[in-house]
Design an enzyme around this catalytic site. Structure first.
Site, PDB file in Angstrom:
ATOM      1  N   GLU A 113      18.254  17.441  10.668  1.00  0.00           N
ATOM      2  CA  GLU A 113      17.080  16.751  11.210  1.00  0.00           C
ATOM      3  C   GLU A 113      16.564  15.724  10.216  1.00  0.00           C
ATOM      4  O   GLU A 113      16.859  15.799   9.024  1.00  0.00           O
ATOM      5  CB  GLU A 113      15.991  17.762  11.586  1.00  0.00           C
ATOM      6  CG  GLU A 113      15.542  18.641  10.445  1.00  0.00           C
ATOM      7  CD  GLU A 113      14.659  19.809  10.895  1.00  0.00           C
ATOM      8  OE1 GLU A 113      14.837  20.329  12.010  1.00  0.00           O
ATOM      9  OE2 GLU A 113      13.789  20.203  10.101  1.00  0.00           O
ATOM     10  N   LYS A 115      14.495  13.698   7.510  1.00  0.00           N
ATOM     11  CA  LYS A 115      13.557  14.055   6.445  1.00  0.00           C
ATOM     12  C   LYS A 115      12.403  13.062   6.562  1.00  0.00           C
ATOM     13  O   LYS A 115      12.575  11.865   6.348  1.00  0.00           O
ATOM     14  CB  LYS A 115      14.238  13.936   5.089  1.00  0.00           C
ATOM     15  CG  LYS A 115      13.390  14.424   3.945  1.00  0.00           C
ATOM     16  CD  LYS A 115      14.252  14.539   2.699  1.00  0.00           C
ATOM     17  CE  LYS A 115      13.525  15.214   1.553  1.00  0.00           C
ATOM     18  NZ  LYS A 115      12.174  14.781   1.329  1.00  0.00           N
ATOM     19  N   ASP A 117       9.124  11.163   5.661  1.00  0.00           N
ATOM     20  CA  ASP A 117       8.487  10.816   4.399  1.00  0.00           C
ATOM     21  C   ASP A 117       6.983  10.677   4.596  1.00  0.00           C
ATOM     22  O   ASP A 117       6.453   9.594   4.757  1.00  0.00           O
ATOM     23  CB  ASP A 117       9.082   9.501   3.877  1.00  0.00           C
ATOM     24  CG  ASP A 117       8.714   9.264   2.439  1.00  0.00           C
ATOM     25  OD1 ASP A 117       8.219  10.206   1.799  1.00  0.00           O
ATOM     26  OD2 ASP A 117       8.917   8.139   1.962  1.00  0.00           O
ATOM     27  N   TYR A 237       8.253  21.177  11.352  1.00  0.00           N
ATOM     28  CA  TYR A 237       9.657  21.462  11.059  1.00  0.00           C
ATOM     29  C   TYR A 237       9.892  22.835  10.459  1.00  0.00           C
ATOM     30  O   TYR A 237      10.997  23.141  10.032  1.00  0.00           O
ATOM     31  CB  TYR A 237      10.264  20.399  10.150  1.00  0.00           C
ATOM     32  CG  TYR A 237       9.479  20.130   8.881  1.00  0.00           C
ATOM     33  CD1 TYR A 237       9.277  21.119   7.941  1.00  0.00           C
ATOM     34  CD2 TYR A 237       8.935  18.875   8.646  1.00  0.00           C
ATOM     35  CE1 TYR A 237       8.560  20.871   6.794  1.00  0.00           C
ATOM     36  CE2 TYR A 237       8.217  18.611   7.496  1.00  0.00           C
ATOM     37  CZ  TYR A 237       8.029  19.614   6.574  1.00  0.00           C
ATOM     38  OH  TYR A 237       7.311  19.372   5.444  1.00  0.00           O
ATOM     39  N   LYS A 326      20.050  12.569   0.580  1.00  0.00           N
ATOM     40  CA  LYS A 326      19.240  11.365   0.434  1.00  0.00           C
ATOM     41  C   LYS A 326      20.117  10.126   0.578  1.00  0.00           C
ATOM     42  O   LYS A 326      21.158  10.021  -0.071  1.00  0.00           O
ATOM     43  CB  LYS A 326      18.571  11.346  -0.958  1.00  0.00           C
ATOM     44  CG  LYS A 326      17.624  12.504  -1.212  1.00  0.00           C
ATOM     45  CD  LYS A 326      16.312  12.337  -0.485  1.00  0.00           C
ATOM     46  CE  LYS A 326      15.342  11.464  -1.226  1.00  0.00           C
ATOM     47  NZ  LYS A 326      14.578  12.121  -2.254  1.00  0.00           N
ATOM     48  N   CYS A 420      -0.051  -9.416 -28.016  1.00  0.00           N
ATOM     49  CA  CYS A 420      -0.541  -9.102 -26.677  1.00  0.00           C
ATOM     50  C   CYS A 420      -0.833 -10.414 -25.944  1.00  0.00           C
ATOM     51  O   CYS A 420      -1.538 -11.267 -26.466  1.00  0.00           O
ATOM     52  CB  CYS A 420      -1.811  -8.260 -26.763  1.00  0.00           C
ATOM     53  SG  CYS A 420      -2.627  -8.056 -25.171  1.00  0.00           S
ATOM     54  N   CYS A 423      -4.899 -10.576 -25.603  1.00  0.00           N
ATOM     55  CA  CYS A 423      -5.864 -10.661 -26.701  1.00  0.00           C
ATOM     56  C   CYS A 423      -5.196 -11.052 -28.024  1.00  0.00           C
ATOM     57  O   CYS A 423      -5.847 -11.085 -29.057  1.00  0.00           O
ATOM     58  CB  CYS A 423      -6.608  -9.335 -26.855  1.00  0.00           C
ATOM     59  SG  CYS A 423      -5.551  -8.002 -27.454  1.00  0.00           S
ATOM     60  N   CYS A 479      -0.113  -2.929 -26.892  1.00  0.00           N
ATOM     61  CA  CYS A 479      -1.205  -3.667 -27.520  1.00  0.00           C
ATOM     62  C   CYS A 479      -2.131  -2.585 -28.077  1.00  0.00           C
ATOM     63  O   CYS A 479      -2.671  -1.777 -27.326  1.00  0.00           O
ATOM     64  CB  CYS A 479      -1.956  -4.507 -26.495  1.00  0.00           C
ATOM     65  SG  CYS A 479      -3.582  -5.007 -27.108  1.00  0.00           S
ATOM     66  N   CYS A 484      -9.051  -4.641 -25.923  1.00  0.00           N
ATOM     67  CA  CYS A 484      -8.299  -5.687 -25.214  1.00  0.00           C
ATOM     68  C   CYS A 484      -8.837  -5.821 -23.779  1.00  0.00           C
ATOM     69  O   CYS A 484      -8.912  -4.834 -23.045  1.00  0.00           O
ATOM     70  CB  CYS A 484      -6.828  -5.293 -25.183  1.00  0.00           C
ATOM     71  SG  CYS A 484      -5.845  -6.294 -24.060  1.00  0.00           S
TER      72      CYS A 484
END
Ligand code: IVH
Length: 731
Positions: A113, A115, A117, A237, A326, A420, A423, A479, A484
């Site tokens: 059956e 699956k 989600d 199910y 899957k 960064c 900053c 960073c 920041c």
């Protein structure tokens, strides 16, 4: 005339129930949404005028629920497990062969059956009436979301014989449904409804929801049932507790029966007799699945026979009688145009690819994550490359690999920032922990050899060193500047998020806007927005209504409690679970601040690493300042304290409640017993320590007696509880 009214109430209920039944069967209901709402209003009015006619299973109960303060956590009658995954035909064949062997059979009937989600749900029907809906939670206990689930038209409030085929007019519920019937299934938001909800959000200038699954999980955690998104659907199910269990021999029997009772089930499940047949079904399904109303990323394969399921049993995580296949993640090719480095709430810099927009698994994507710089180097991904992208899980697309043979020569290496981007603070680099360890181990070995050789008066033996750390070993860049602005923005976004302070009107875009306008420079500024109406109104896209919403949302968030605040503060190692343990243990911020590191580490499931991080946050001037600001703003920094009395006669006991109790509401008693350290479970097993049986106790009492479980009546319970109270008073 009450008689007339009674007649009318019946007619209206029948019409509404019939429309719901057809809706669940996916058939035209013969009633428009407007007509449905109108009929429901009429019924509401009649029930309000004649309270004696109101019943708990009336369609009006779908909208009548009151907002709740918080969710009650309730133990599942049996764990809600997960499923082991397979990813190819060989693995699936191997499971089938293994399972046949364990079952002692040459061949097995198996059910295949879709699956689904969505979000797992346990629905409990007693005598045909829906009495409880629990989320999966941690698998052993879930949140009680009954008030929200009752709003979902796709889930029947009552079960009726033959509801799956014939109209049920004027029939009492309960007919042919087992006394207790616990249904497990998945609740989901159909793509069409999701798109509609997002279109409405966009119109109001709000950020869109990420995906149907997160949206479903979020809306089910609403405290006010009136706000639950309409149009959620359910598919059953599996089963949890069922009285008279033996009535079903196979999964297919069970599904057929609950379908007859009016529950929505899979349309496409089928029973096959071999792994080859299962594979054929899977291949066909792979082609058809995109037309289904729900998202699916695989197929679930189950042993059909319940006796064999029992024989095969479960591991700690998943049943042996069940496996998921899957589908491979969908992939696409596109051109990598640009890479930007995004600063997260902890300061982590993540490379984000901008690509030529392309269609992937039904949506147009133009951004994907590159994870970290080490990964970029290891895979040799360059600007201008044609790259393979795929959707991981179902949300964020990622770059899998470059297609090297399609290079034209103009591709350029991706540069990692030394500072960064927000900053300009120099970045800190984190390397693969295994490699770091390898080098440390080598260093120690060299030291040991040095000492040993000196003692023995010889030259040390050379020990081959591991390769030095290089850019390819990099796993993250940070960073390190706690002030920041980008980090601050991300922390704000997290703080107001749904599972934290839940300020819906403060979406990502609005936060950027308010930060840019200088209206949010500290977390505490959120609570000062109400004094800045004038400035807010001057901003673009900020009308009176939006500002009102914002201020109202901020005010409401003050009452969410310590758990949500702690979860929102971006303290390293503190997520929802950690926040819950701290908040419920200490009951208030002052007690937490006063606790030393050891006291925090001693809390069950906390430990030294988390404790050190919490202490660091609390001892740091910035952390103290945030807390002082929240306190000054009147944010509730307390939580109901859960005290476990170690010497209570209930501590550590697994208790089951059954029958009607004169002096207690079932849920209240459960809370009291849990407060005294007991675990309250829904069903009797050999692990049950005590059954508390009220009047009219039925099968649970019989089962408990059979298993030799201690049984108390209400008088005995009252005595024990008063003993506990006296002991507490003396202490
Ligand atoms: S049967 C393990 N059947 O997938 C208990 N589960 O990834 C038996 N799910 O926890 C579950 N579709 O929430 C079953 N047709 C289906 C399903 C299904 C989706 C969910 C379920 C489970 C999760 C595991």
């Amino acid at each position: 005339m009450p008689d007339d009214a009674a007649q009318q109430v019946c007619t209206l209920r029948d019409r509404l129930n019939e429309a719901d039944r057809l809706y669940r069967l996916g058939e035209p209901t013969g009633m428009s949404d407007t007509e449905f709402d109108h009929t429901l209003k009429q019924l509401e009015q009649l029930e309000a005028d004649h309270p004696s006619l109101a019943t708990p299973d009336s369609p009006t109960q779908r909208v009548g629920g009151q907002p709740i303060d918080g969710f009650e956590t309730i133990a599942h009658s049996s764990p809600m497990l997960s499923i082991d995954n397979t990813y190819n035909r060989q693995e699936l064949d191997a499971w089938y062969t293994r399972t046949c062997k364990s079952a002692g059979a040459d061949q097995l009937d198996i059910v295949v059956e879709p699956k689904v989600d969505g979000v797992a749900l346990a629905l409990r029907y007693e005598n045909g009436t829906l009495v409880q809906a629990l989320t999966r939670g941690d698998g052993t206990k879930g949140d009680d979301i009954t008030h929200n689930i009752k709003t979902v038209r796709h889930i029947p409030l009552t079960l009726h014989a033959n509801a799956g085929t014939q109209p049920r007019i004027g029939e009492a519920p309960g007919n042919q449904a087992p006394g207790v019937l616990e249904i497990r299934g998945e609740i989901y938001l159909p793509q069409g409804v999701f798109d509609q909800v997002n279109a409405e959000k966009a119109e109001r200038g709000e950020d869109p929801f990420m995906n149907p699954r997160n949206t479903t999980a979020g809306t089910l955690k609403q405290k006010d049932p009136a706000k639950v998104i309409r149009g959620l659907k359910f598919v059953a199910y599996g089963k949890g507790e069922v009285s008279g269990d033996a009535a079903y021999n196979t999964h297919a029997d069970f599904v057929a029966h609950i379908k007859q009772l009016g529950l929505p089930t899979q349309d496409t499940e089928s029973v096959v007799a071999s792994a080859d047949e299962a594979w054929g079904w899977i291949e066909q399904f792979d082609q058809d699945r995109h037309d289904l109303p729900f998202a699916t990323d695989g197929v679930v394969i189950k042993v059909n026979d319940y006796a064999l399921q029992d024989k095969l049993g479960v591991t700690s995580k998943a049943p042996r009688w069940c496996i998921a296949y899957k589908f491979p993640a969908e992939q696409a090719r596109t051109k990598l145009l640009e890479v930007n480095w995004q600063v997260g709430k902890t300061g982590k810099l993540t490379p984000r690819a901008t690509m030529q927009p392309t269609l992937l698994a039904g949506t147009t994507v133009s951004h994907a994550t590159l994870h970290n710089f080490g990964e970029v180097l290891r895979k040799d991904i360059r600007l201008g490359d044609t790259v393979v992208i795929e959707k991981a899980g179902e949300i964020i697309p990622q770059v899998v690999e470059p297609v090297a043979h399609l290079r034209g020569g103009g591709e350029k290496p991706i540069q990692a920032p030394g500072h960064c981007p927000e900053c300009a603070t120099p970045v800190e680099i984190e390397y693969d922990a295994r490699r770091v360890n390898e080098i440390a181990v080598h260093g120690r070995a060299v030291e040991r050899e040095k000492t040993k050789s000196e003692k023995e008066g010889r030259t040390p033996e050379p020990i081959a060193p591991p390769a030095p750390l290089g850019p390819e070993d990099e796993t993250a860049r940070y960073c390190p500047n706690p002030e920041c602005p980008a980090q601050f923005r991300e922390r704000l976004i997290h703080f107001v998020g749904r599972n934290q302070m839940d300020i819906d009107a403060l979406g990502e875009k609005t936060i950027h806007q308010l930060c840019d306008a200088g209206l949010l420079t500290t977390l505490g500024d959120i609570y000062r927005l109400k004094d800045k109406r004038g400035e807010l109104l001057e901003l673009e896209r900020m009308g009176e209504k939006k500002v009102d919403n914002l201020i109202e949302g901020v005010e409401q968030s003050k009452g969410r409690g310590l758990l949500r605040v702690l979860a929102g503060l971006t303290i390293r190692h503190i997520g929802q679970g950690g926040a819950k343990r701290l908040a419920q243990h200490f009951g208030g911020i002052d007690a937490l601040i006063a606790a030393d590191e050891q006291a925090i580490a001693d809390i069950e499931d906390v430990g030294p690493i988390t404790a050190a991080s919490v202490r660091q946050f609390l001892d740091n001037p910035a952390g103290r300042h945030v807390i002082a600001e929240l306190k000054a703003a009147g944010v509730d920094l307390t939580e109901e304290k859960i005290e476990v009395a170690a010497d209570s006669p209930f501590a550590g006991k697994t208790i089951v409640l059954t029958g009607t109790l004169e002096n207690f509401q079932r849920n209240e008693l459960k809370k009291i017993l849990e407060g005294l350290g007991a675990k309250v479970s829904g069903s009797v097993s050999k692990n049950t320590d005590l059954l508390i049986a009220g009047e009219k106790a039925g099968s649970k009492l019989t089962k408990a007696k059979g298993l030799g479980v201690e049984v108390w009546d209400e008088t005995k319970l009252m005595e024990a509880l008063s003993w506990v109270r006296n002991a507490a008073r003396k202490a």
